[in-house]
Design an enzyme around this catalytic site. Structure first.
Site, PDB file in Angstrom:
ATOM      1  N   CYS A 142      35.856 -18.209  13.870  1.00  0.00           N
ATOM      2  CA  CYS A 142      34.843 -17.304  14.359  1.00  0.00           C
ATOM      3  C   CYS A 142      35.268 -15.962  14.010  1.00  0.00           C
ATOM      4  O   CYS A 142      34.442 -15.122  14.370  1.00  0.00           O
ATOM      5  CB  CYS A 142      34.677 -17.534  15.736  1.00  0.00           C
ATOM      6  SG  CYS A 142      34.437 -19.508  15.903  1.00  0.00           S
ATOM      7  N   HIS A 273      32.768 -10.296  21.812  1.00  0.00           N
ATOM      8  CA  HIS A 273      32.480 -11.802  21.079  1.00  0.00           C
ATOM      9  C   HIS A 273      31.647 -12.605  21.968  1.00  0.00           C
ATOM     10  O   HIS A 273      30.850 -13.186  21.537  1.00  0.00           O
ATOM     11  CB  HIS A 273      34.092 -12.213  20.988  1.00  0.00           C
ATOM     12  CG  HIS A 273      34.181 -13.457  20.300  1.00  0.00           C
ATOM     13  ND1 HIS A 273      33.643 -13.671  19.053  1.00  0.00           N
ATOM     14  CD2 HIS A 273      34.356 -14.854  20.784  1.00  0.00           C
ATOM     15  CE1 HIS A 273      34.067 -14.773  18.481  1.00  0.00           C
ATOM     16  NE2 HIS A 273      34.116 -15.541  19.540  1.00  0.00           N
ATOM     17  N   HIS A 310      26.261 -18.984  18.708  1.00  0.00           N
ATOM     18  CA  HIS A 310      27.425 -18.733  17.986  1.00  0.00           C
ATOM     19  C   HIS A 310      27.241 -18.981  16.562  1.00  0.00           C
ATOM     20  O   HIS A 310      27.437 -19.929  16.094  1.00  0.00           O
ATOM     21  CB  HIS A 310      28.520 -19.362  18.702  1.00  0.00           C
ATOM     22  CG  HIS A 310      30.016 -19.009  18.287  1.00  0.00           C
ATOM     23  ND1 HIS A 310      30.195 -18.003  17.208  1.00  0.00           N
ATOM     24  CD2 HIS A 310      31.129 -19.119  18.863  1.00  0.00           C
ATOM     25  CE1 HIS A 310      31.450 -17.770  17.169  1.00  0.00           C
ATOM     26  NE2 HIS A 310      32.106 -18.410  18.061  1.00  0.00           N
TER      27      HIS A 310
END
Lengths: 384, 341
Positions: A142, A273, A310
């Site tokens: 990620c 994040h 996400h």
């Protein structure tokens, strides 16, 4: 040292095909979380995901969706930059968490025709924009597209290349969706970053691309730079396969600030994040407090995964492009789904409820990935 | 932040079940040797291996071999902040992902083992190495097809020069299992895929010097071209820029006809110094993302053998050209100040 700028950009998210519709949706607090459109819901407890709406209702899922979005975003970013790929030494760096593993899943479960060379993006991008140079597919979870941006900046500063096409993409895989769902006690319907009621992350998907080059080159051909890249900090916690570690994240932030030669007090906005997991949000909040000190209560924080889901390897650049839009439009998107902070996030200025008008001169974009890979990007506004 | 540091090779190691002596790779065979039994616990102990996939375990073994070779195994933790990891692998978690989706489709997500979750992320090999060997600097997973090994070495050299790490463990690995076999056969696999790993240790010349490390060479002349281009002209241009005359050419997998044509055309057209060629696929079969790293290990072994008789030797490595990919090349030659020819 050469001044590096972003000269073109584009993204696709679950709330907009393009950076303009996506950013408008973010500022309106529109969420891309919907009941599964094409996955078989009976296999899961979770029933929602942030899917890009590119399939016909009742239609059959096609392979190569992430590749298609990637091609679109790269072509659009190049067009905006006015760059010719014959002009200078160019490299493509693509950050992804899952590559075309969704297509592998479709091959394995439905016999969809798939060739191993399609797992990475070189051929598709070379064909899409008629490019003859190197293409690197970086599978850094990620944090991947922020890592790609950092590597690209290094390569230009070292004189290895003149221009970098930096991009990120990911499509939802059932293996990741399933493994996240395996950990759910109460299945989430949205991501709620930093909120006491957060349930877990929800997968999203999308793509993003930027063009990175020296400012002088952009000006010389009469184009307008979008933002200045001040620096990228990169490291690895080396702590746990999935759980984040505060000292690693703190070190990555400090690395970025040191490379950019700035103090945290100069940063106006942090694109967090903010995955809404039990572990990420408190760790990230405490890391921000440790690094920013007293300035932690003043810096605006926005966590857009509440709206995009996400987006995996694309999430770093989705945050970068959003930060640039925020700088240019003077508006910071809200963190929808956030109302009561976790104790670790108390005192932080998390933009909630609605978008906030703000003059953003300097922005930080956080990206942390499985295995503790951390990449922090610092951008500075360029006046029009 | 550039350090303009020279970057040198200070160690290497392989994990090739069935092949006891890496030096045997210097001799081309008629057919790949038989794959042996892989027993990671013998080298790594049992702790922490239970839920790791085959590619990860192979990589851990190769890294350990390289650290021992470089005399670094015991001091790994001390250099943690300045040591990083770069891994090249394409197929490491393909079987895990396929088994997981099949489990979900045959039942529900809660039938999945929670221990499989981390393995579904493409960078599990790089992160596992970092955790086990305390590597907190730059960490990169490269899944770039058949040029990935040399691409990884190139990006690793850049990362050290950019001050992202003082030392990088650069690994190439692919697994072998039924699912990957099916996928590659569908793509026209020419020979069996090899489950194997190789590791190269790169570090700054300054750090290597400070600890009295043996230096096996330096990397330069990276060049990449897409498939179907006039690769032989590009190869010549790259060599001219580097002003090097390689004595050994580690060629791309010649089981693929495109590569065979490229090498034949180049050697026929450019009859310069007689050039020894070596095709690692003759010994190891299909190496895919691990190929470039194995080439670098063999380059170091060859140069060591040459050094034993007082010679140097530039090695040209070229890999790729398989599965529809382009070609990448790189040179291994003497570090600055190394007076051997």
């Amino acid at each position: 040292m050469v001044e590096l700028v972003i000269s073109g950009s584009e993204m696709i998210t679950s709330v907009g095909w393009g950076k303009a519709p996506s950013f408008a949706a973010f500022c309106s607090g529109v969420s891309g979380s919907k009941p599964f459109q094409y996955l078989e819901a009976s296999h899961y407890c979770v029933q929602h995901a942030y899917e890009v709406a590119d399939r016909e209702p009742g239609g059959v899922e096609q392979k190569g969706r992430a590749t298609r979005w990637l091609r679109y975003c790269v072509a659009a970013a190049l067009k905006e930059s006015g760059l010719s790929l014959d002009d200078g030494r160019v490299a493509f760096l693509i950050g992804t968490g899952l590559r075309e593993l969704r297509s592998v899943e479709l091959w394995y479960t439905r016999g969809v025709d798939f060739h191993v060379g399609e797992l990475h993006f070189a051929r598709a991008l070379r064909d899409a924009v008629n490019f003859q140079g190197p293409v690197f597919t970086l599978a850094n979870a990620c944090a991947a597209s922020n890592f790609a941006l950092g590597l690209a900046a290094d390569m230009i500063e070292m004189g290895e290349i003149d221009v970098a096409v930096v991009a990120g993409c990911d499509s939802i895989t059932e293996s990741i969706l399933g493994s996240a769902d395996r950990l759910n006690t109460v299945p989430p319907v949205q991501i709620q970053p930093f909120d006491r009621e957060r349930k877990n992350v929800l997968p999203g998907e999308g793509a993003a691309a930027v063009i990175l080059e020296a400012r002088d080159r952009v000006i010389a051909r009469g184009n307008t730079p979008l933002a200045l890249l001040r620096g990228v900090g990169m490291n690895c916690d080396a702590y746990h396969e999935t759980a984040p570690e505060k000292s690693g994240i703190v070190a990555a932030m400090r690395d970025a600030h040191h490379r950019a030669d700035i103090e945290p007090t100069e940063i106006d906005l942090v694109m967090a994040h903010g995955t809404g997991t039990i572990l990420n949000d408190p760790t990230e909040a405490l890391a921000i407090k440790e690094v920013f000190g007293p300035a932690a209560s003043r810096v605006l924080i926005s966590a857009i995964k509440s709206m995009t889901g996400h987006t995996g390897g694309a999430s770093g650049l989705v945050g970068v492009i959003t930060a640039i839009e925020a700088m240019q439009q003077g508006c910071v998107p809200p963190t929808t789904g956030f109302s009561v902070p976790i104790p670790e996030a108390e005192g932080l200025s998390i933009v909630s409820a609605r978008a906030t008008p703000a003059q953003v001169e300097m922005a930080q974009i956080n990206a942390f990935g499985f295995g503790g890979v951390n990449a922090i990007v610092l951008l500075e506004r360029i006046s029009a | 932040m550039s350090t303009s540091q020279n970057v040198v090779i200070t160690g290497f190691g392989v994990e090739t079940p069935g092949l006891e002596r890496p030096e045997d790779l210097l001799h081309e065979r008629d057919s790949p040797y038989e794959e042996g039994t892989f027993d990671p616990a013998r080298k790594l102990g049992r702790k922490g291996l239970l839920y790791k996939d085959q590619a990860t375990k192979l990589a851990l073994c190769a890294v350990q071999e390289a650290l021992i070779h470089a005399g670094l195994l015991l001091q790994a933790a001390e250099d943690s902040l300045s040591t990083g990891v770069v891994v090249s692998s394409n197929l490491g978690n393909v079987d895990t992902v396929c088994r997981m989706v099949q489990t979900v489709h045959q039942g529900r997500s809660h039938d999945l083992s929670p221990m499989d979750g981390p393995n579904a992320s493409s960078n599990v090999i790089a992160s596992t190495i970092a955790i086990r060997f305390h590597c907190q600097a730059f960490n990169l997973m490269l899944c770039n097809g058949s040029t990935s090994g040399l691409d990884a070495l190139y990006l690793a050299v850049n990362a050290i020069k950019a001050g992202r790490a003082q030392r990088l463990l650069v690994v190439g690995v692919e697994p072998h299992n039924d699912i990957v076999q099916r996928l590659l056969t569908r793509g026209g696999m020419q020979e069996p895929l090899r489950a194997a790993a190789a590791c190269i240790i790169l570090e700054t010349a300054e750090q290597a010097d400070a600890r009295g490390a043996a230096v096996y060479g330096t990397l330069s002349g990276y060049w990449s071209s897409p498939p179907g281009s006039e690769a032989d002209e590009a190869l010549l241009s790259a060599l001219a820029v580097e002003d090097s005359s390689p004595s050994l050419w580690l060629v791309p997998d010649l089981a693929w006809s495109e590569n065979h044509r490229l090498i034949k055309k180049f050697l026929t057209t450019h009859k310069a110094t007689p050039l020894e060629t070596l095709d690692l696929s003759r010994s190891l079969g299909e190496l895919y993302g691990a190929h470039g790293i194995f080439q670098c290990v063999v380059a170091c072994l060859w140069r060591q053998k040459q050094a034993a008789v007082g010679k140097g030797g530039v090695v040209l490595m070229t890999c790729g050209g398989t599965w529809g990919d382009g070609i990448a090349s790189m040179l291994v030659q003497n570090a600055t100040g190394d007076k051997r020819r």
